[in-house]
Every structure is written in structure tokens, then in C-alpha cells.
Design a protein around this motif. Structure first.
Motif: not given
Ligand SMILES: NC(=O)c1ccc[n+]([C@@H]2O[C@H](COP(=O)([O-])OP(=O)(O)OC[C@H]3O[C@@H](n4cnc5c(N)ncnc54)[C@H](O)[C@@H]3O)[C@@H](O)[C@H]2O)c1
Ligand SMILES: O=C(O)C(=O)C[C@]1(C(=O)O)C=C[C@@H](O)C=C1
Length: 370
Positions: A357-358, A354-355, A361, A318-319, A322
């Protein structure tokens, strides 16, 4: 071998051999990896995708291999090297991962034919667990990987004959560091072999108190210092045999230091220990922070994970999608069997935010670690 899609034989597909196999399967998909180990270990390594082929014996494994990696305990590595020596492909590169280098380097010099290239190796990353089930494709990410050249081999070989194996090592995310075997073994005695014995001793003196309350009160400090106390003797026995003299020196140095502290306490001269604390604090600051284990990347997050295969893979996937680059991963083992929490380290504060948030999410519970 110029196309970099070599046939690799991994002898011993446990924690380290299996982790190399997983890393190369992921990052060097053109390689063909043949493993040799006990049949049940091989089946597991094959099922996990660490190897493409199973070889029932070491000679079959090395036959036709461009690169041979011994990832067995030191004693077995020394014996196996001799038994396969005559069956290696002309021009093959042989390497190993043993925690003590001199016995393996000496054996390589003695038994390997002249047209075989040898490079001693030791990834400075591992775990207190062993076996293929603990293997992890990210184990070597940001780890130092010690490389020892045989006597008489020039450093140029690292970008020449030995380059294919250096390239494979770098592909795991590890950082090669070249030093001679004697220096490696002297330093490893202090920074790896001594701490292992200290962890066992500390765990056992506390266990000998036989007080349940001691186990309950033992918190982060005790846990940090004793994680490796559960490492298997089957691996460590060979290291203690192979590096006995240098480990004795390290134990003597440690005994002097601890006796000095004891004397200050006996003399009721507690303040004299201030210098020792000061020196230790400063010395620890000088250890590179961008290394596995020691790494405290300045920006950490934690994420809850279920206890199921592939969980870490999914999180890092996932990371990656992104475009977020994870510098370090650590499983904080709080409740074994019921899942746990990963600490992920980033170079940059914005990336860490950001990680979080991602991942939130994507229905993970993630937060910044202050
Ligand atoms: N565990 C660590 O933290 C660590 C870190 C760096 C290097 N090392 C070194 O890596 C090597 C392997 O350690 P590990 O932690 O992966 O151990 P491990 O027990 O997880 O794996 C070793 C594997 O070798 C196999 N094996 C043993 N004898 C064999 C033989 N004669 N023929 C074929 N297979 C055989 C075992 O079945 C096992 O699967 C050791 O030399 C160790 O010093 C270990
Ligand atoms: O358990 C870990 O975290 C390790 O990295 C183990 C460790 C060590 O740090 O000394 C133990 C022995 C190996 O030869 C290399 C690494």
C-alpha cells in the motif's frame, strides 16, 4: 577507541570493501573512513560516499588507523599485510574479508606485530559482479559473517579488544558466527567454492551445445543454478589456490554423487533416486530461512524499479518512514539496463500488505508475491 568513532582504513574498495564503507558511512557516521585502491576506484568510492579520504598508498592508509580492513583478493591481502605491518598504529585491530581463511590467518600470525589485534572475517554475502559500482550498503543485511580468532586468542576478546570491529560488523546487519579457520575452509569448500565451480561447468556444458534454443529454453532452474557463473576469475583464482586440497575433496564427493545418479540411470533403476530427492528436499528445509540468499521470508512483495542510482535507497527509505522492517532484498534481474524488480521480504504478512500500500501510494508498482 572507547568512543566508537574510529578511523578505519579499507584497503581494496571494490564490491566488498565498498559495501562495508557504504554501510558504515550510513550507520556509523562518526567513523572516518580512509580508502586505498587504484586511483580511479578510489575516486568512485569517494563519489559514492563509501570513503571520506583517499590514500595513494597502503602505508599512508593504515597510518593512524584504529581499524584496518583488507578487502582485496586473497593473494594481495597476504602481500599487503606484510608490507604495512610495521606501519600499523599500536593497538590497531586488523581484519579481512577473504573467502578462504587459512592463508590469511597464517600470514597474520607471521607478520603482524604482537600489539596488533587480528580477527579473520568472511561475509557470507556477495555477488557475481565485482567492483565499486556494484557495492551496496545493504549487501550484508541478514548475512552470516564468519569470524576466525587467531590461535591462542580467547573468545572473550570478541567482547574485549576486538569488540570495536565486531560492533562494526554487526552494524552492517550481518550476524557474526565464530569458527576456526580450518573448519571454515573445509565447509566453504563445499557450500561456496564447489558451487562456484559447478555453476561454471554447468554453464559451459550448455554453451558447448551451441544451440540457441537451449539458451531460450533455459528458465528459472537454470538461471538459479548459474547466476554465479559470471563471477570474476580474478577473485576466484586466489580462492582455488588457497583452498585447493579441500576443494579437491569436495569435487571428489560431488563426482561420487553424480556418478551414483548416472549409474542408477544406466541401470534403468530410476526409482532408486527417490531417496536422493527425499534427502535433498529435507536437507534444504533445514537451512535457516532467515538468512540472506536462502531467505524466503514467508511474506514477500515485488516492486518495479527504474534503472537509476539511489532507487533502492528511496524504496527502503519510504518503508522505513512507515516503520516497516525489510528483512531481505533481492534484485530480480530480468532486463538489465532497463530497470528491474526488487523482491522485498517481511517477517509478517500485515507488514507485507502495508508495504504494498505504502509503495503504491508513492507511485511504485508493488504487489504481494505468492
Ligand atoms: N565477491 C564476493 O561475492 C565475495 C564475498 C565475500 C568475500 N569476498 C572476498 O572479498 C575480497 C574482495 O573481493 P571483491 O568481490 O570485493 O572484489 P573486487 O574486485 O570487487 O574488489 C577488490 C578490490 O581490490 C583492489 N585491489 C586489488 N589488488 C590491490 C592491491 N594490491 N592494492 C590495493 N587494492 C587492490 C581492486 O582494485 C578492487 O577494487 C576477496 O578476498 C574475496 O575473496 C568476496
Ligand atoms: O553471489 C552471492 O550471492 C554470494 O553470496 C557469493 C558467495 C557465496 O555465496 O558463495 C561467494 C563467495 C564469497 O566468499 C561469499 C559469498
Amino acid at each position: 577507541m572507547t568512543d566508537f568513532s574510529p578511523r578505519i582504513a579499507i584497503i581494496g574498495t571494490g564490491l566488498i570493501g565498498g559495501s562495508l564503507g557504504l554501510a558504515w558511512s550510513d550507520r556509523k557516521p562518526d567513523c572516518r573512513i580512509v580508502g586505498h585502491d587504484r586511483p580511479e576506484v578510489l575516486d568512485r568510492a569517494f563519489d559514492r560516499g563509501a570513503i571520506d579520504e583517499r590514500a595513494a598508498d597502503p602505508i599512508t592508509a593504515v597510518s593512524g588507523a584504529d581499524i584496518v580492513v583488507f578487502a582485496t583478493p586473497v593473494g594481495a591481502t597476504v602481500k599487503l599485510m606484510e608490507s604495512v605491518a610495521e606501519h600499523l598504529k599500536d593497538g590497531a585491530i586488523v581484519t579481512d574479508v577473504a573467502s578462504v581463511k587459512s592463508p590469511v590467518m597464517e600470514q597474520a600470525a607471521d607478520v603482524l606485530p604482537k600489539d596488533i589485534h587480528f580477527l579473520g572475517g568472511h561475509p557470507m554475502a556477495g555477488a557475481e559482479t565485482s567492483g565499486i559500482d556494484s557495492a551496496d550498503s545493504l549487501l550484508f543485511e541478514n548475512a552470516v559473517y564468519a569470524l576466525c580468532l587467531p590461535e591462542g586468542t580467547s573468545q572473550d576478546a570478541l567482547s574485549g579488544n576486538l569488540y570495536p570491529v565486531v560492533n562494526l560488523i554487526e552494524s552492517t546487519g550481518a550476524e557474526p558466527v565464530v569458527l576456526d579457520a580450518d573448519r571454515h575452509d573445509r565447509i566453504a569448500a563445499w557450500v561456496s567454492h564447489l558451487p562456484q565451480l559447478l555453476a561454471v561447468a554447468l554453464m559451459n556444458v550448455v554453451d558447448d551445445l551451441d544451440d540457441d534454443m537451449a539458451r531460450q529454453l533455459a528458465a528459472g532452474g537454470f538461471r538459479d543454478m548459474t547466476r554465479i557463473a559470471s563471477s570474476p576469475f580474478s577473485m576466484w583464482r586466489d580462492v582455488l589456490v588457497g583452498n585447493q586440497g579441500r576443494i579437491l575433496d569436495a569435487l571428489a564427493g560431488f563426482a561420487r554423487s553424480i556418478q551414483g545418479m548416472r549409474n542408477r540411470l544406466i541401470e534403468d533403476d530410476i526409482d532408486a533416486l527417490d531417496d536422493a530427492f527425499e534427502q535433498a528436499g529435507q536437507a534444504r528445509e533445514r537451512i535457516p530461512r532467515d538468512r540472506k540468499g536462502f531467505l524466503q521470508p514467508l511474506f514477500d512483495i515485488v516492486v518495479r524499479a527504474e534503472d537509476r542510482p539511489g532507487e533502492l535507497h528511496e524504496i527502503t527509505g519510504i518503508l522505513l518512514s512507515a516503520d516497516l522492517n525489510v528483512q531481505d532484498v533481492e534484485l530480480l534481474k530480468f532486463r538489465e539496463g532497463t530497470g528491474g524488480t526488487f523482491r522485498l521480504g517481511f517477517d509478517d504478512s500485515d507488514d507485507a500488505d502495508e508495504a504494498v500500500d505504502v509503495l503504491n501510494g508513492a507511485d511504485y508498482a508493488a504487489r504481494r508475491l505468492e
